[in-house]
Scaffold this motif. Structure first.
Motif, PDB file in Angstrom:
ATOM      1  N   LEU A  92       0.833  -1.207   0.000  1.00 58.88           N
ATOM      2  CA  LEU A  92       0.000   0.000   0.000  1.00 58.88           C
ATOM      3  C   LEU A  92       0.864   1.251   0.000  1.00 58.88           C
ATOM      4  O   LEU A  92       0.540   2.243  -0.650  1.00 58.88           O
ATOM      5  CB  LEU A  92      -0.941   0.004   1.212  1.00 58.88           C
ATOM      6  CG  LEU A  92      -2.103  -0.975   1.160  1.00 58.88           C
ATOM      7  CD1 LEU A  92      -2.810  -1.044   2.514  1.00 58.88           C
ATOM      8  CD2 LEU A  92      -3.092  -0.605   0.054  1.00 58.88           C
ATOM      9  N   ASN A 135      -2.713   9.568  -0.991  1.00 58.10           N
ATOM     10  CA  ASN A 135      -3.974   8.838  -0.980  1.00 58.10           C
ATOM     11  C   ASN A 135      -4.662   9.088   0.374  1.00 58.10           C
ATOM     12  O   ASN A 135      -4.213   8.584   1.401  1.00 58.10           O
ATOM     13  CB  ASN A 135      -3.697   7.344  -1.196  1.00 58.10           C
ATOM     14  CG  ASN A 135      -4.948   6.501  -1.226  1.00 58.10           C
ATOM     15  OD1 ASN A 135      -5.912   6.758  -0.518  1.00 58.10           O
ATOM     16  ND2 ASN A 135      -4.914   5.452  -2.037  1.00 58.10           N
ATOM     17  N   TYR A 144      -6.433  -4.363  -6.563  1.00 58.88           N
ATOM     18  CA  TYR A 144      -5.827  -4.035  -7.847  1.00 58.88           C
ATOM     19  C   TYR A 144      -6.453  -2.744  -8.366  1.00 58.88           C
ATOM     20  O   TYR A 144      -7.673  -2.633  -8.488  1.00 58.88           O
ATOM     21  CB  TYR A 144      -6.064  -5.196  -8.827  1.00 58.88           C
ATOM     22  CG  TYR A 144      -5.445  -5.016 -10.178  1.00 58.88           C
ATOM     23  CD1 TYR A 144      -4.088  -5.216 -10.367  1.00 58.88           C
ATOM     24  CD2 TYR A 144      -6.224  -4.669 -11.270  1.00 58.88           C
ATOM     25  CE1 TYR A 144      -3.515  -5.076 -11.622  1.00 58.88           C
ATOM     26  CE2 TYR A 144      -5.662  -4.531 -12.527  1.00 58.88           C
ATOM     27  CZ  TYR A 144      -4.304  -4.724 -12.703  1.00 58.88           C
ATOM     28  OH  TYR A 144      -3.739  -4.583 -13.942  1.00 58.88           O
ATOM     29  N   LYS A 145      -5.613  -1.738  -8.612  1.00 59.51           N
ATOM     30  CA  LYS A 145      -6.060  -0.403  -9.032  1.00 59.51           C
ATOM     31  C   LYS A 145      -7.036   0.211  -8.033  1.00 59.51           C
ATOM     32  O   LYS A 145      -7.874   1.035  -8.389  1.00 59.51           O
ATOM     33  CB  LYS A 145      -6.679  -0.442 -10.434  1.00 59.51           C
ATOM     34  CG  LYS A 145      -5.701  -0.851 -11.520  1.00 59.51           C
ATOM     35  CD  LYS A 145      -6.327  -0.781 -12.883  1.00 59.51           C
ATOM     36  CE  LYS A 145      -5.324  -1.224 -13.940  1.00 59.51           C
ATOM     37  NZ  LYS A 145      -5.897  -1.153 -15.288  1.00 59.51           N
ATOM     38  N   ASN A 146      -6.946  -0.193  -6.769  1.00 57.48           N
ATOM     39  CA  ASN A 146      -7.888   0.264  -5.740  1.00 57.48           C
ATOM     40  C   ASN A 146      -7.197   0.217  -4.371  1.00 57.48           C
ATOM     41  O   ASN A 146      -7.609  -0.522  -3.478  1.00 57.48           O
ATOM     42  CB  ASN A 146      -9.143  -0.623  -5.754  1.00 57.48           C
ATOM     43  CG  ASN A 146     -10.180  -0.164  -4.756  1.00 57.48           C
ATOM     44  OD1 ASN A 146     -10.243   1.006  -4.381  1.00 57.48           O
ATOM     45  ND2 ASN A 146     -11.006  -1.091  -4.315  1.00 57.48           N
ATOM     46  N   LYS A 147      -6.158   1.008  -4.203  1.00 53.34           N
ATOM     47  CA  LYS A 147      -5.405   0.987  -2.947  1.00 53.34           C
ATOM     48  C   LYS A 147      -6.257   1.511  -1.790  1.00 53.34           C
ATOM     49  O   LYS A 147      -6.728   2.642  -1.832  1.00 53.34           O
ATOM     50  CB  LYS A 147      -4.141   1.826  -3.061  1.00 53.34           C
ATOM     51  CG  LYS A 147      -2.975   1.135  -3.696  1.00 53.34           C
ATOM     52  CD  LYS A 147      -1.732   1.994  -3.502  1.00 53.34           C
ATOM     53  CE  LYS A 147      -0.500   1.282  -3.976  1.00 53.34           C
ATOM     54  NZ  LYS A 147       0.703   2.045  -3.648  1.00 53.34           N
ATOM     55  N   HIS A 148      -6.415   0.665  -0.808  1.00 58.71           N
ATOM     56  CA  HIS A 148      -7.127   1.034   0.418  1.00 58.71           C
ATOM     57  C   HIS A 148      -6.834  -0.038   1.466  1.00 58.71           C
ATOM     58  O   HIS A 148      -6.343  -1.110   1.135  1.00 58.71           O
ATOM     59  CB  HIS A 148      -8.634   1.150   0.180  1.00 58.71           C
ATOM     60  CG  HIS A 148      -9.290  -0.155  -0.145  1.00 58.71           C
ATOM     61  ND1 HIS A 148      -9.197  -0.764  -1.392  1.00 58.71           N
ATOM     62  CD2 HIS A 148     -10.017  -0.993   0.626  1.00 58.71           C
ATOM     63  CE1 HIS A 148      -9.864  -1.907  -1.369  1.00 58.71           C
ATOM     64  NE2 HIS A 148     -10.363  -2.081  -0.151  1.00 58.71           N
ATOM     65  N   ASN A 155       2.901  -0.629  -6.776  1.00 58.12           N
ATOM     66  CA  ASN A 155       2.207  -0.117  -7.953  1.00 58.12           C
ATOM     67  C   ASN A 155       0.746  -0.540  -7.877  1.00 58.12           C
ATOM     68  O   ASN A 155       0.458  -1.723  -7.724  1.00 58.12           O
ATOM     69  CB  ASN A 155       2.839  -0.669  -9.234  1.00 58.12           C
ATOM     70  CG  ASN A 155       4.312  -0.334  -9.345  1.00 58.12           C
ATOM     71  OD1 ASN A 155       4.786   0.594  -8.711  1.00 58.12           O
ATOM     72  ND2 ASN A 155       5.039  -1.095 -10.137  1.00 58.12           N
ATOM     73  N   SER A 156      -0.155   0.418  -7.998  1.00 56.77           N
ATOM     74  CA  SER A 156      -1.577   0.099  -7.831  1.00 56.77           C
ATOM     75  C   SER A 156      -2.087  -0.869  -8.895  1.00 56.77           C
ATOM     76  O   SER A 156      -3.064  -1.569  -8.673  1.00 56.77           O
ATOM     77  CB  SER A 156      -2.425   1.368  -7.837  1.00 56.77           C
ATOM     78  OG  SER A 156      -2.367   2.002  -9.094  1.00 56.77           O
ATOM     79  N   ASN A 157      -1.406  -0.944 -10.037  1.00 51.67           N
ATOM     80  CA  ASN A 157      -1.863  -1.825 -11.114  1.00 51.67           C
ATOM     81  C   ASN A 157      -1.010  -3.080 -11.244  1.00 51.67           C
ATOM     82  O   ASN A 157      -0.922  -3.663 -12.308  1.00 51.67           O
ATOM     83  CB  ASN A 157      -1.891  -1.065 -12.437  1.00 51.67           C
ATOM     84  CG  ASN A 157      -0.524  -0.581 -12.848  1.00 51.67           C
ATOM     85  OD1 ASN A 157       0.411  -0.589 -12.054  1.00 51.67           O
ATOM     86  ND2 ASN A 157      -0.402  -0.156 -14.088  1.00 51.67           N
TER      87      ASN A 157
END
Length: 178
Positions: free
Chosen positions: A23, A119, A76-80, A27-29
């Motif tokens: 996190l 973020n 994936y493509k959704n950092k939280h 890389n988010s992807n």
């Protein structure tokens, strides 16, 4: 401040330290990590992941098979920070915080620590983690300058923990406890 919230350990799909490190600097992807100390990516290897390293840039690493876990867990493509990680045991929440702090945390000369990220959801999650561990946290935000230009808004969470919150040796050694 209240004491740390005591909760039972929960079954987590990704090791909390590894999730925190990804996190912070992943890389988010995908399963790539950027700009990490070797002590961080070695944690992935200890957990059984194969880590490859860029030959052109020693700051870039790829954790094989990690992207599948990210996709399975809506990261994936959704950092939280998923809710179940915020409701794990003290040990699990601390491991998550250590991963986040090893990547995007710092220690000030006064012994307090801070987490910085662009973020807002991650910063809010660190605020909740610190609070749930019984530490008073403070939030600020600003537009920092990067190479003389105003950058994307950054969120800062500062707190003074009652224990070391880093696994990286150079950061852990700098943190002073009262």
């Amino acid at each position: 401040m209240a004491e740390a919230i005591e909760l039972p350990a929960v079954d987590l799909p990704i090791d909390p330290y590894l999730l925190g490190a990804w996190l912070g600097d992943g890389n988010s992807n995908g399963g790539g990590l950027t700009g990490l100390d070797c002590e961080v990516w070695e944690q992935f290897e200890k957990a059984g992941f194969l880590v490859t390293h860029s030959v052109s840039d020693n700051r870039h690493h790829y954790v094989k098979r990690f992207v599948g876990l990210l996709k399975e867990n809506n990261l994936y493509k959704n950092k939280h920070i998923p809710a179940q990680y915020l409701r794990g045991s003290i040990v699990q929440r601390l491991a998550l915080l250590e991963g986040l702090m090893d990547t995007d945390g710092t220690c000030d000369k006064d012994g307090s620590v801070s987490f910085t990220n662009t973020n807002k959801n991650l910063a809010d999650g660190v605020f909740e983690l610190a609070s749930s561990l019984g530490w008073k946290a403070f939030r600020t935000e600003k537009y920092p300058k990067c190479k003389g230009k105003i950058c994307k808004k950054a969120y800062f969470i500062k707190f003074t923990p009652g224990r070391i919150v880093f696994r990286i040796k150079r950061k852990a050694e700098r943190q002073k406890l009262e």
